[in-house]
Design a protein around this motif. Structure first.
Motif, mmCIF file in Angstrom:
data_model
loop_
_atom_site.group_PDB
_atom_site.id
_atom_site.type_symbol
_atom_site.label_atom_id
_atom_site.label_comp_id
_atom_site.label_asym_id
_atom_site.label_seq_id
_atom_site.Cartn_x
_atom_site.Cartn_y
_atom_site.Cartn_z
ATOM 1 N N ARG A 1 134.151 -105.281 -43.175
ATOM 2 C CA ARG A 1 133.371 -106.298 -43.862
ATOM 3 C C ARG A 1 131.998 -105.793 -44.290
ATOM 4 N NH1 ARG A 1 134.180 -112.026 -40.662
ATOM 5 N NH2 ARG A 1 136.449 -111.944 -40.431
ATOM 6 N N ASN A 2 131.607 -104.635 -43.800
ATOM 7 C CA ASN A 2 130.265 -104.127 -44.055
ATOM 8 C C ASN A 2 130.238 -103.069 -45.153
ATOM 9 O OD1 ASN A 2 129.287 -105.730 -41.895
ATOM 10 N ND2 ASN A 2 129.897 -104.131 -40.427
ATOM 11 N N ASN A 3 131.379 -102.765 -45.730
ATOM 12 C CA ASN A 3 131.434 -101.749 -46.774
ATOM 13 C C ASN A 3 131.571 -102.430 -48.129
ATOM 14 O OD1 ASN A 3 132.726 -99.641 -48.603
ATOM 15 N ND2 ASN A 3 132.276 -98.418 -46.783
ATOM 16 N N GLU A 4 130.751 -101.999 -49.089
ATOM 17 C CA GLU A 4 130.746 -102.638 -50.403
ATOM 18 C C GLU A 4 132.077 -102.440 -51.128
ATOM 19 O OE1 GLU A 4 128.578 -104.602 -51.708
ATOM 20 O OE2 GLU A 4 127.187 -104.461 -50.020
ATOM 21 N N VAL A 5 132.699 -101.279 -50.971
ATOM 22 C CA VAL A 5 133.979 -101.023 -51.639
ATOM 23 C C VAL A 5 135.065 -101.939 -51.081
ATOM 24 C CG1 VAL A 5 135.771 -99.295 -52.043
ATOM 25 C CG2 VAL A 5 133.364 -98.643 -52.180
ATOM 26 N N ASP A 6 135.078 -102.101 -49.767
ATOM 27 C CA ASP A 6 136.055 -102.983 -49.146
ATOM 28 C C ASP A 6 135.835 -104.430 -49.576
ATOM 29 O OD1 ASP A 6 136.601 -100.606 -47.999
ATOM 30 O OD2 ASP A 6 136.290 -101.228 -45.923
ATOM 31 N N LEU A 7 134.566 -104.827 -49.661
ATOM 32 C CA LEU A 7 134.267 -106.198 -50.069
ATOM 33 C C LEU A 7 134.660 -106.448 -51.522
ATOM 34 C CD1 LEU A 7 130.789 -106.773 -48.366
ATOM 35 C CD2 LEU A 7 133.025 -107.660 -47.661
ATOM 36 N N LEU A 8 134.524 -105.438 -52.368
ATOM 37 C CA LEU A 8 134.954 -105.595 -53.763
ATOM 38 C C LEU A 8 136.461 -105.814 -53.842
ATOM 39 C CD1 LEU A 8 134.480 -105.457 -56.835
ATOM 40 C CD2 LEU A 8 134.750 -102.971 -56.664
ATOM 41 N N PHE A 9 137.200 -105.047 -53.063
ATOM 42 C CA PHE A 9 138.650 -105.210 -53.043
ATOM 43 C C PHE A 9 139.038 -106.585 -52.505
ATOM 44 C CE2 PHE A 9 142.403 -104.983 -50.254
ATOM 45 C CZ PHE A 9 143.388 -104.780 -51.209
ATOM 46 N N LEU A 10 138.397 -107.015 -51.434
ATOM 47 C CA LEU A 10 138.727 -108.308 -50.842
ATOM 48 C C LEU A 10 138.298 -109.464 -51.743
ATOM 49 C CD1 LEU A 10 137.673 -107.545 -47.166
ATOM 50 C CD2 LEU A 10 140.001 -107.710 -48.055
ATOM 51 N N SER A 11 137.230 -109.282 -52.499
ATOM 52 C CA SER A 11 136.782 -110.353 -53.399
ATOM 53 C C SER A 11 137.787 -110.605 -54.510
ATOM 54 C CB SER A 11 135.421 -109.992 -53.985
ATOM 55 O OG SER A 11 135.505 -108.840 -54.808
ATOM 56 N N GLU A 12 138.485 -109.558 -54.947
ATOM 57 C CA GLU A 12 139.517 -109.763 -55.964
ATOM 58 C C GLU A 12 140.686 -110.564 -55.403
ATOM 59 O OE1 GLU A 12 138.819 -105.791 -58.742
ATOM 60 O OE2 GLU A 12 140.487 -105.851 -57.329
ATOM 61 N N LEU A 13 141.019 -110.313 -54.147
ATOM 62 C CA LEU A 13 142.061 -111.115 -53.511
ATOM 63 C C LEU A 13 141.602 -112.562 -53.343
ATOM 64 C CD1 LEU A 13 143.307 -108.643 -50.753
ATOM 65 C CD2 LEU A 13 143.989 -108.817 -53.154
ATOM 66 N N GLN A 14 140.303 -112.738 -53.111
ATOM 67 C CA GLN A 14 139.756 -114.091 -53.020
ATOM 68 C C GLN A 14 139.879 -114.827 -54.344
ATOM 69 O OE1 GLN A 14 138.250 -115.600 -50.101
ATOM 70 N NE2 GLN A 14 138.636 -117.350 -51.437
ATOM 71 N N VAL A 15 139.719 -114.108 -55.447
ATOM 72 C CA VAL A 15 139.874 -114.719 -56.775
ATOM 73 C C VAL A 15 141.305 -115.197 -56.979
ATOM 74 C CG1 VAL A 15 139.839 -114.236 -59.251
ATOM 75 C CG2 VAL A 15 137.982 -113.430 -57.814
ATOM 76 N N LEU A 16 142.278 -114.399 -56.555
ATOM 77 C CA LEU A 16 143.674 -114.827 -56.669
ATOM 78 C C LEU A 16 143.913 -116.109 -55.886
ATOM 79 C CD1 LEU A 16 145.601 -111.432 -56.265
ATOM 80 C CD2 LEU A 16 144.991 -112.604 -58.375
ATOM 81 N N HIS A 17 143.378 -116.151 -54.682
ATOM 82 C CA HIS A 17 143.541 -117.346 -53.851
ATOM 83 C C HIS A 17 142.863 -118.554 -54.480
ATOM 84 C CE1 HIS A 17 142.219 -120.105 -50.623
ATOM 85 N NE2 HIS A 17 143.424 -119.874 -50.111
ATOM 86 N N ASP A 18 141.667 -118.356 -55.036
ATOM 87 C CA ASP A 18 140.921 -119.486 -55.604
ATOM 88 C C ASP A 18 141.562 -120.008 -56.881
ATOM 89 O OD1 ASP A 18 139.158 -119.324 -53.534
ATOM 90 O OD2 ASP A 18 137.613 -118.229 -54.642
ATOM 91 N N ILE A 19 142.155 -119.135 -57.671
ATOM 92 C CA ILE A 19 142.815 -119.594 -58.903
ATOM 93 C C ILE A 19 143.954 -120.546 -58.565
ATOM 94 C CG2 ILE A 19 144.277 -118.835 -60.814
ATOM 95 C CD1 ILE A 19 142.548 -116.369 -61.046
ATOM 96 N N ALA A 20 144.792 -120.164 -57.621
ATOM 97 C CA ALA A 20 145.896 -121.041 -57.232
ATOM 98 C C ALA A 20 145.383 -122.308 -56.559
ATOM 99 C CB ALA A 20 146.839 -120.285 -56.289
ATOM 100 N N SER A 21 144.314 -122.183 -55.782
ATOM 101 C CA SER A 21 143.772 -123.356 -55.094
ATOM 102 C C SER A 21 143.157 -124.347 -56.079
ATOM 103 C CB SER A 21 142.730 -122.915 -54.064
ATOM 104 O OG SER A 21 142.154 -124.027 -53.418
ATOM 105 N N LEU A 22 142.383 -123.850 -57.044
ATOM 106 C CA LEU A 22 141.767 -124.738 -58.027
ATOM 107 C C LEU A 22 142.806 -125.376 -58.939
ATOM 108 C CD1 LEU A 22 138.636 -122.587 -59.008
ATOM 109 C CD2 LEU A 22 138.670 -124.680 -57.640
#
Length: 344
Positions: free
Chosen positions: A170-191
């Protein structure tokens, strides 16, 4: 269009169909699809015409009277193949060049302009987003900038609370960028689940997403690292979950496709669009020139040509019959006149 000269790796990239309705028929085979024709595949599955015929046996005609209500295309950069479930269809990509679904979006705008369909084109890592029509209402709360994506991950209902990170941090910017894209997928379906009525209208919707977080993970840790392997598995699980959710939201009448590309052969040059843009800007034409060519030209030309030929033949036949008509036998006017003269 740039072509790859080196034969090894030409067919390394992959085009996969995760979910599709019965009206869209994909054939099981290893037929390579040209990278520049992927937008045409998306257009044909939605029932739109294309400028050039697509001689690719992977896509059959299907049911012409029942077209899918949505097409979802996710492009994953940095990997040439994902360990996707075998229940779908996968095809190698020949000549992986950058592509966009702008032509499909334009066709939707033209044919369904009054119904304002949902059109969403998004590349989170590049902060490139394009929303038109009802997408502005549905996804107005969607995180699109890097700062918004980072803040979204650390909220209470983010995927970090339920996703097994394994070797990711959770403390690495590269890892957070990858996880944020997965968050976008989740939010699109949720919205979208909050606006289910938009998924049941008659206008088709389009979703085009470009994910490059896995590519950055590979550059940071190496493709043989445990972080890259864990990220690939997490991405596969997230894509399958996203495909199932979108497929169910549209009542089983949606096509969900994934393009895995190790590296594009040439860079994609395109203009970024604003999230608040509701209609495409029309460029001024200072020389007042007509549009040189339209893909409906051949259809209109054939209609006018054969109509004129039919009218010309009809005029010739009618003129010939009138010229050779016997007034005393063929014309009722002369026949009645002769009888009246005889009676007098």
């Amino acid at each position: 269009t740039a072509f790859c000269v080196c034969l090894p790796g030409v067919f390394g990239d992959e085009f996969s169909v995760l979910r599709s309705p019965q009206s869209v028929v994909f054939r099981d085979g290893s037929w390579p699809i040209p990278g520049e024709r992927i937008p045409d595949v998306a257009a044909l599955t939605m029932g739109f015409s294309v400028e050039e015929d697509l001689p690719w046996p992977g896509l059959a005609v299907g049911d012409l009277f029942h077209r899918p209500r949505a097409t979802v295309l996710v492009t994953v950069k940095g990997v040439d193949k994902l360990a996707l479930p075998v229940k779908g269809f996968s095809y190698p990509i020949e000549n992986a060049v950058p592509f966009s679904l702008d032509s499909v979006a334009n066709a939707i705008h033209t044919l369904f302009s009054e119904e304002t369909p949902v059109v969403l084109q998004l590349a989170p890592s590049e902060e490139r987003v394009y929303m038109v029509g009802k997408a502005n209402t549905v996804f107005e709360d969607l995180s699109v900038t890097l700062r918004q994506l980072r803040n979204r991950l650390f909220q209470d209902n983010s995927i970090l609370t339920s996703l097994p990170l394994n070797s990711l941090s959770r403390n690495n910017e590269v890892d957070l960028l990858f996880l944020s894209e997965l968050q976008v997928l989740h939010d699109i379906a949720s919205l979208l689940s909050r606006h289910k009525h938009l998924a049941k209208d008659h206008s088709p919707d389009l979703y085009s997403l470009e994910l490059s977080g896995l590519e950055e993970v590979g550059k940071r840790y190496g493709e043989d690292s445990q972080q890259f392997k864990d990220a690939s598995q997490i991405l596969v699980d997230s894509l399958q979950k996203f495909a199932d959710e979108m497929f169910n939201l549209y009542g089983g009448n949606a096509v969900v496709e994934v393009v895995a590309v190790k590296e594009f052969n040439s860079p994609l040059i395109r203009k970024s669009r604003s999230i608040l843009q509701s209609s495409e800007s029309v460029k001024e034409n200072p020389y007042n020139l007509a549009y040189p060519y339209n893909y409906n030209y051949s259809v209109i030309f054939n209609i006018i040509l054969w109509m004129m030929i039919g009218l010309a033949l009809a005029v010739i036949v009618i003129s010939y019959n009138l010229w050779n008509m016997d007034p005393g036998y063929d014309s009722i006017i002369y026949r009645m006149t002769n009888q009246k003269i005889r009676m007098d």
